[in-house]
Design a protein around this motif. Structure first.
Motif, PDB file in Angstrom:
ATOM      1  N   UNK A  65       0.841  -1.189   0.000  1.00 14.65           N
ATOM      2  CA  UNK A  65       0.000   0.000   0.000  1.00 14.65           C
ATOM      3  C   UNK A  65       0.879   1.243   0.000  1.00 14.65           C
ATOM      4  N   UNK A  66       0.609   2.119  -0.942  1.00 16.84           N
ATOM      5  CA  UNK A  66       1.303   3.397  -1.030  1.00 16.84           C
ATOM      6  C   UNK A  66       0.284   4.492  -0.754  1.00 16.84           C
ATOM      7  N   UNK A  67       0.520   5.277   0.289  1.00 13.85           N
ATOM      8  CA  UNK A  67      -0.326   6.423   0.599  1.00 13.85           C
ATOM      9  C   UNK A  67       0.590   7.636   0.504  1.00 13.85           C
ATOM     10  N   UNK A  68       0.335   8.467  -0.497  1.00  5.97           N
ATOM     11  CA  UNK A  68       1.224   9.578  -0.811  1.00  5.97           C
ATOM     12  C   UNK A  68       0.522  10.911  -0.620  1.00  5.97           C
ATOM     13  N   UNK A  69       1.232  11.841  -0.007  1.00  4.94           N
ATOM     14  CA  UNK A  69       0.725  13.204   0.125  1.00  4.94           C
ATOM     15  C   UNK A  69       0.931  13.909  -1.213  1.00  4.94           C
ATOM     16  N   UNK A  70      -0.101  14.620  -1.668  1.00  7.38           N
ATOM     17  CA  UNK A  70      -0.011  15.416  -2.891  1.00  7.38           C
ATOM     18  C   UNK A  70       0.345  16.834  -2.456  1.00  7.38           C
ATOM     19  N   UNK A  71       1.454  17.342  -3.001  1.00  5.85           N
ATOM     20  CA  UNK A  71       2.005  18.626  -2.577  1.00  5.85           C
ATOM     21  C   UNK A  71       1.857  19.663  -3.680  1.00  5.85           C
TER      22      UNK A  71
END
Length: 135
Positions: A65-71
């Motif tokens: 699982x990849x949970x990435x913050x969008x900046x």
């Protein structure tokens, strides 16, 4: 653990951190932002729990699982989140453990792949798509 960091011209992606919980709550806790989502607006503590689960998933091997913050790169603010579930079969995990690897550059089609032929030090290049481990 393999960290994800990508900085584009307008947007960036990186693994979420505990410090992102309040910024992500601005999205997950907003009724207008979640009106078409399969869940109701979430509390700050619920979002903090989701971030904790994301950190735990990032440390898992293999990472599924990849949970990435969008900046927003201009303001350096967290403006959203992206989630990707990597579906791995037992054969793919076996290939990854044997040394078959692929690297992809976000935002482009460039990909380099290697496959071990003998021992841990020898590797040979092969065409992308052949015995590649999907990320």
């Amino acid at each position: 653990m393999r960290r994800v960091v990508y900085n584009g011209e307008r947007l960036g992606l990186r693994d979420v951190t505990e410090a992102d919980a309040s910024a992500l709550h601005a999205v997950y806790g907003d009724a207008a932002a979640t009106q078409h989502m399969p869940f109701a607006p979430r509390s700050l503590s619920e979002v903090a729990e989701l971030v904790a689960q994301a950190l735990e998933a990032a440390a898992a091997e293999p990472r599924r699982l990849y949970v990435l913050a969008v900046i927003d790169t201009a303001r350096r603010d967290v403006i959203g989140v992206a989630r990707q579930l990597a579906m791995l079969t037992a054969g793919m995990v076996e290939k990854a453990a044997s040394g078959n690897t692929c690297t992809r550059r976000l935002g482009g089609a460039t990909r380099s792949c290697t496959r071990r032929t003998e021992g841990p030090q020898k590797a040979s290049a092969f065409r992308p798509g052949m015995n590649a481990v999907p990320l």
